[in-house]
Write a protein that holds these residues in place. Structure first.
Motif, PDB file in Angstrom:
ATOM      1  N   ARG A 212      22.572  -0.989 -65.067  1.00 39.79           N
ATOM      2  CA  ARG A 212      23.110  -1.496 -66.326  1.00 39.79           C
ATOM      3  C   ARG A 212      24.022  -2.685 -66.056  1.00 39.79           C
ATOM      4  NH1 ARG A 212      26.576   2.188 -68.278  1.00 39.79           N
ATOM      5  NH2 ARG A 212      26.567   3.093 -66.212  1.00 39.79           N
ATOM      6  N   GLU A 213      23.955  -3.708 -66.929  1.00 37.09           N
ATOM      7  CA  GLU A 213      24.783  -4.914 -66.734  1.00 37.09           C
ATOM      8  C   GLU A 213      26.264  -4.546 -66.715  1.00 37.09           C
ATOM      9  OE1 GLU A 213      22.688  -5.818 -69.931  1.00 37.09           O
ATOM     10  OE2 GLU A 213      21.016  -6.101 -68.537  1.00 37.09           O
ATOM     11  N   GLU A 214      26.591  -3.544 -67.521  1.00 34.45           N
ATOM     12  CA  GLU A 214      27.968  -3.067 -67.611  1.00 34.45           C
ATOM     13  C   GLU A 214      28.467  -2.579 -66.241  1.00 34.45           C
ATOM     14  OE1 GLU A 214      27.628  -0.300 -70.735  1.00 34.45           O
ATOM     15  OE2 GLU A 214      29.608   0.522 -70.295  1.00 34.45           O
TER      16      GLU A 214
ATOM     17  N   VAL B 136      34.522 -14.337 -69.054  1.00 35.20           N
ATOM     18  CA  VAL B 136      33.274 -14.039 -69.766  1.00 35.20           C
ATOM     19  C   VAL B 136      33.210 -14.828 -71.077  1.00 35.20           C
ATOM     20  CG1 VAL B 136      31.982 -12.214 -70.953  1.00 35.20           C
ATOM     21  CG2 VAL B 136      32.999 -11.756 -68.733  1.00 35.20           C
ATOM     22  N   LEU B 137      34.329 -14.894 -71.796  1.00 32.63           N
ATOM     23  CA  LEU B 137      34.327 -15.599 -73.086  1.00 32.63           C
ATOM     24  C   LEU B 137      34.098 -17.102 -72.889  1.00 32.63           C
ATOM     25  CD1 LEU B 137      37.237 -13.755 -74.951  1.00 32.63           C
ATOM     26  CD2 LEU B 137      34.782 -13.534 -75.341  1.00 32.63           C
ATOM     27  N   VAL B 138      34.723 -17.662 -71.852  1.00 33.69           N
ATOM     28  CA  VAL B 138      34.554 -19.108 -71.605  1.00 33.69           C
ATOM     29  C   VAL B 138      33.094 -19.409 -71.284  1.00 33.69           C
ATOM     30  CG1 VAL B 138      35.064 -20.946 -69.934  1.00 33.69           C
ATOM     31  CG2 VAL B 138      36.934 -19.631 -70.925  1.00 33.69           C
ATOM     32  N   VAL B 139      32.493 -18.592 -70.384  1.00 33.42           N
ATOM     33  CA  VAL B 139      31.104 -18.864 -69.986  1.00 33.42           C
ATOM     34  C   VAL B 139      30.159 -18.653 -71.180  1.00 33.42           C
ATOM     35  CG1 VAL B 139      29.229 -18.195 -68.444  1.00 33.42           C
ATOM     36  CG2 VAL B 139      31.558 -18.235 -67.598  1.00 33.42           C
ATOM     37  N   THR B 140      30.491 -17.689 -72.040  1.00 35.68           N
ATOM     38  CA  THR B 140      29.606 -17.418 -73.180  1.00 35.68           C
ATOM     39  C   THR B 140      29.697 -18.515 -74.241  1.00 35.68           C
ATOM     40  OG1 THR B 140      30.043 -15.074 -72.831  1.00 35.68           O
ATOM     41  CG2 THR B 140      28.936 -15.655 -74.869  1.00 35.68           C
ATOM     42  N   PHE B 141      30.900 -18.977 -74.500  1.00 33.58           N
ATOM     43  CA  PHE B 141      31.062 -19.852 -75.672  1.00 33.58           C
ATOM     44  C   PHE B 141      31.352 -21.326 -75.373  1.00 33.58           C
ATOM     45  CE2 PHE B 141      32.117 -15.532 -77.179  1.00 33.58           C
ATOM     46  CZ  PHE B 141      31.081 -15.402 -78.095  1.00 33.58           C
ATOM     47  N   VAL B 142      31.754 -21.651 -74.133  1.00 40.84           N
ATOM     48  CA  VAL B 142      32.034 -23.066 -73.835  1.00 40.84           C
ATOM     49  C   VAL B 142      30.802 -23.662 -73.158  1.00 40.84           C
ATOM     50  CG1 VAL B 142      33.514 -24.658 -72.542  1.00 40.84           C
ATOM     51  CG2 VAL B 142      34.496 -22.605 -73.564  1.00 40.84           C
TER      52      VAL B 142
ATOM     53  N   ARG C  43      23.153 -17.965 -69.697  1.00 40.58           N
ATOM     54  CA  ARG C  43      23.651 -19.263 -70.143  1.00 40.58           C
ATOM     55  C   ARG C  43      24.176 -20.084 -68.967  1.00 40.58           C
ATOM     56  NH1 ARG C  43      25.959 -21.182 -75.173  1.00 40.58           N
ATOM     57  NH2 ARG C  43      27.513 -22.715 -74.594  1.00 40.58           N
ATOM     58  N   SER C  44      24.905 -19.400 -68.071  1.00 35.87           N
ATOM     59  CA  SER C  44      25.494 -20.124 -66.945  1.00 35.87           C
ATOM     60  C   SER C  44      24.427 -20.627 -65.974  1.00 35.87           C
ATOM     61  CB  SER C  44      26.497 -19.245 -66.198  1.00 35.87           C
ATOM     62  OG  SER C  44      25.818 -18.309 -65.411  1.00 35.87           O
ATOM     63  N   HIS C  45      23.225 -20.007 -66.023  1.00 37.22           N
ATOM     64  CA  HIS C  45      22.152 -20.451 -65.133  1.00 37.22           C
ATOM     65  C   HIS C  45      21.119 -21.310 -65.864  1.00 37.22           C
ATOM     66  CE1 HIS C  45      23.961 -17.473 -62.588  1.00 37.22           C
ATOM     67  NE2 HIS C  45      23.190 -17.827 -61.608  1.00 37.22           N
TER      68      HIS C  45
ATOM     69  N   LEU D 107      28.126  -9.186 -73.885  1.00 36.76           N
ATOM     70  CA  LEU D 107      28.055 -10.610 -73.558  1.00 36.76           C
ATOM     71  C   LEU D 107      27.607 -10.945 -72.142  1.00 36.76           C
ATOM     72  CD1 LEU D 107      31.412 -11.764 -75.189  1.00 36.76           C
ATOM     73  CD2 LEU D 107      29.131 -11.916 -76.162  1.00 36.76           C
ATOM     74  N   PHE D 108      27.666  -9.981 -71.202  1.00 37.95           N
ATOM     75  CA  PHE D 108      27.481 -10.383 -69.808  1.00 37.95           C
ATOM     76  C   PHE D 108      26.124 -11.028 -69.541  1.00 37.95           C
ATOM     77  CE2 PHE D 108      26.310  -9.117 -65.337  1.00 37.95           C
ATOM     78  CZ  PHE D 108      26.826 -10.275 -64.797  1.00 37.95           C
ATOM     79  N   TRP D 109      25.045 -10.357 -69.958  1.00 38.05           N
ATOM     80  CA  TRP D 109      23.720 -10.918 -69.658  1.00 38.05           C
ATOM     81  C   TRP D 109      23.549 -12.274 -70.352  1.00 38.05           C
ATOM     82  CZ3 TRP D 109      18.322 -10.091 -71.927  1.00 38.05           C
ATOM     83  CH2 TRP D 109      17.368 -10.628 -71.058  1.00 38.05           C
TER      84      TRP D 109
END
Lengths: 236, 560
Positions: B108-110, B173-179, B287-289, B280-282
């Motif tokens: 699990r990603e969690e 996590v929030l920065v990578v998800t939304f920025v 997104r980061s990749h 959000l992790f996955w």
């Protein structure tokens, strides 16, 4: 499925259906979208649009169930430097929840099949690329996956190991395993694949058996000639 | 066993194997690390014990002052831990081959997130506890606290660390998800700027409360007022400070209350981070990749041409390598951000010397401050040469077919790395030390003396890192951290430290002592200056030649 990297479309409207027991070779020039496709199939990347089903599971919403049925062998094998090959195999067996006695049996079997005995108890940091590749291959088959995704299966393997892997892939496919293989070694694809897909700049430009591709491209030669004709010309 | 349990189990196994390997392979490294760690602990313990003894001389204000010291100290650590955890989690979640591998497994990603989160807590907690233990022991030793103070304080620290780790992970996590990833560099630059600005504001703010010549009740009241922000009841650092003080005062119920507050908030923050990772992790990983490939900017080509022109006096072949290394440095966020943070903080401190009233002190004190500034600058420089310059030649390992076949002499590659390091570090270090001399209002002779000593130290450190990097290369490794952790990297660290100690203590210190006596014996001072300049130049030049030759001899006969 479609995948964008920023504004660049890496894979566009790719639609594939691969049957159980089929060996599928996924070919394409450098930067065509092969690795991106594999990363989406194995759940590393989310498609920008579309969906992927592995066995009967959706990789996005049923990721863990899908991954229980799939194995991935990357072109750059990942091992924990400070674990021995045998310890790594046991770790994988634990993650796939094999019963302890079955796990022991399977680990011993894989050590024998891939001839790892000589170095199985050394730390992986001392392994050559070929040794790592053999351990990763062994770990991928430990839990008898229904789908094997393999990126450049022969890179780093000596001729004997390469032959063993070729035979093993054939046997597994006969036993019902689906094999999705990405390679630049066209002779391997020619030797093994039931069907071939060619991707170029994100578009699937050819799909079919080697005979069908020869017919459509009107090239009578080897797969290499067919591949060059297709990737340098129009879609087939 | 759960996914997380299995992964943590294998992590424990890798750690045990790594420790066994270190014990077998590198006794020198273990001995050096142990001695250095103990020495640092003893120094920290001694310093804080002296401070607590001093504070206890004013019994009426002891509790107030200790409260201020603790809440300020823990607040600073809290801020630094949030920042460092955000960076650590980003690196370990989004830039790690291990996560790529784990994501292809039925985990699990969690669980992957929690594994990396716990790893980060472990990394940051050992550093935090390493820093906090000597302070707490010094405090307890001075205060005569009950026996349970030490284990209970340790438990409080460990639980406290989960709060900044949780906040840092969440931010990451929030920065990578939304920025958008294209804004990452801008964001990193803004974060560094914000950090430096906070340091400037902090120094200016607290400096306003610094007494000029003596310390009285009104100064204490002013200081208390200035740091009242550390007493905000919502700050976790205050809970920790109050908890530790309650333990010391033998108030177990009160201590238990603060422990519960810290524990519940740690669990709360961890739960939020875990819930965020589930959703959000996955998404954030993908997104980061999924960013488009980075391109070389036009501005950097201009920089390359400027560097090429600035090094006109070097042969063209060497210049090519200098320009290549400058380009790599500018494009590697890890390198420039660390240099900017470390030297930026030093620059801010030095530029505030007058705000801290150091310029008004007697000559002996000013002289000691300037020597400490010089030592601090050189130590920061040595961490940079050790971390980034030593592995440079090893990192060329995979590209040696380019270098090996190029129509150039191998020693030119070595000299290219030396000049890149030497001139780069010289520009920064000279600027800092001359700024320090200006702030402390020293005469020109001191400026000259420091400029020559810094020149000698920069040349020596650059030659040590490049020479030992060539003498003990690790051509199989891609990871610079692992190259640095080997025998050569450890030796480089030891030799660099010894070199700085020798230059500062054996050459710098006698000169500073002569400087303090210059009013009574000016002739002796100028003789000392001449000797000091000659000796600095001689030792700097001979160290550079020795280590560069050591590296060159090995490098020229090396087979790839």
């Amino acid at each position: 499925m479609t995948k964008y990297f920023g504004r660049k479309c890496a894979v566009r409207d790719l639609s594939l259906d691969i049957e159980a027991g089929e060996i599928f070779a996924f070919l394409g020039p450098n930067g065509a979208g092969k690795t991106t496709t594999i990363k989406m199939i194995t759940g590393l990347l989310r498609p920008t649009a579309g969906s992927i089903w592995v066995s009967e599971y959706n990789i996005a919403s049923q990721g863990v169930l899908a991954k229980e049925t799939i194995s991935y062998v990357p072109d750059q094998p990942y091992l924990y430097d400070k674990l021995s090959g045998r310890e790594f195999l046991r770790f994988i067996a634990d993650l796939y929840r094999l019963e302890p006695d079955i796990a022991e049996f399977k680990v011993a079997q894989m050590v024998e099949v891939f001839e790892l005995e000589e170095f199985a108890d050394q730390l992986a940091e001392s392994y050559s690329h070929g040794m790592k590749q053999r351990v990763v291959m062994a770990s991928a088959l430990l839990h008898d996956p229904r789908v094997l995704v393999i990126d450049e299966p022969m890179v780093g393997l000596d001729p004997k190991s390469a032959r063993a892997v070729t035979n093993m892939l054939r046997d597994k496919a006969r036993g019902g395993m689906t094999i999705f293989m990405s390679t630049h070694t066209l002779s391997v694809a020619e030797d093994l694949a039931d069907r071939v897909g060619i991707i170029d700049r994100g578009d699937l430009v050819a799909l079919g058996s080697i005979g069908q591709l020869q017919q459509r491209s009107r090239v009578e030669g080897r797969l290499e000639d067919v591949f060059l004709a297709i990737t340098e010309g129009a879609s087939v | 066993m759960s996914d997380l349990g299995i992964i943590l189990g294998v992590r424990a196994r890798t750690l045990a194997n790594a420790i066994a390997a270190i014990r077998r392979e590198s006794r020198l490294k273990m001995a050096f690390i142990t001695v250095f760690a103990l020495a640092f602990w003893v120094a920290l313990f001694w310093g804080f014990r002296e401070a607590f003894v001093f504070i206890s001389k004013v019994p009426a204000f002891e509790n107030l002052l200790v409260g201020i010291v603790f809440s300020l100290f823990f607040l600073s650590l809290l801020v630094m831990l949030v920042f460092s955890n955000a960076v650590l989690v980003y690196g370990s979640l989004y830039r790690s081959n291990e996560v790529d591998f784990l994501l292809t497994l039925p985990v699990r990603e969690e669980a992957i997130f929690m594994y990396k989160y716990l790893e980060t807590v472990l990394y940051s907690s050992w550093a935090f506890i390493y820093m906090a233990v000597p302070i707490i022991v010094a405090f307890g030793y001075n205060r005569g606290v009950p026996w349970y103070f030490y284990p209970a304080a340790l438990v409080m620290f460990v639980i406290f660390v989960a709060i900044p780790a949780g906040i840092g992970s969440l931010v990451s996590v929030l920065v990578v998800t939304f920025v958008p990833r294209s804004r990452f560099k801008l964001l990193a630059a803004l974060a560094v700027a914000a950090l430096l600005f906070t340091v400037i504001a902090g120094i200016k703010y607290v400096a306003g409360a610094a007494p000029r010549y003596s310390f009285g009740y009104s100064d204490l009241a002013r200081l208390t007022g200035k740091v009242s922000f550390t007493q905000n009841a919502f700050l976790p650092s205050l809970w920790l400070s109050k908890g530790v003080l309650s333990l010391a005062r033998s108030e177990p119920k009160r201590a238990l209350f603060y422990l519960t507050v810290i524990l519940s908030n740690s669990l709360f923050v961890t739960s939020i981070a875990q819930a965020a990772s589930r959703r959000l992790f996955w998404r954030s990983f993908s997104r980061s990749h999924s960013a488009d490939a980075a391109r070389a900017g036009r501005g950097r080509q201009v920089l390359a041409r400027l560097v090429d022109a600035a090094f006109f006096f070097l042969p063209r072949e060497i210049r090519l390598f200098v320009v290549k290394d400058v380009k790599t440095f500018v494009r590697d966020t890890t390198q420039w951000s660390q240099v900017l943070i470390f030297f930026g903080v030093l620059a801010i401190y030095i530029s505030n010397i007058r705000s801290l009233r150091y310029d008004l002190r007697v000559d002996e004190a000013k002289s000691a401050i300037s020597l400490l500034n010089l030592a601090a600058t050189c130590l920061v420089l040595s961490t940079f040469t050790g971390r980034f310059i030593f592995p440079l030649l090893s990192l060329e390992g995979k590209k040696f077919w380019v270098l090996g076949l190029a129509p150039i002499e191998r020693k030119q590659i070595l000299y290219g790395k030396f000049y890149f390091t030497f001139f780069g570090s010289l520009a920064i270090s000279e600027a800092l030390i001359l700024l320090s001399d200006w702030m402390l209002e020293f005469p020109a002779s001191m400026w000259l003396g420091h400029a020559v000593l810094v020149l000698a130290i920069c040349a020596g450190l650059a030659a040590i890192a490049v020479g030992l990097g060539a003498r003990y290369p690790n051509l199989k490794e891609d990871n610079p951290a692992k190259i640095v952790a080997g025998f050569g990297g450890t030796l480089n660290l030891i030799v660099s430290m010894l070199y700085i100690a020798a230059m500062v203590v054996l050459i710098g210190l006698p000169y500073h002592l002569a400087f303090a006596r210059r009013a009574t014996d000016v002739f002796f001072y100028y003789k000392a200056l001449a000797g000091y300049l000659g000796l600095s130049t001689l030792i700097g030049a001979s160290t550079s030649v020795f280590f560069l030759n050591l590296g060159r001899m090995q490098f020229e006969k090396m087979e790839f």
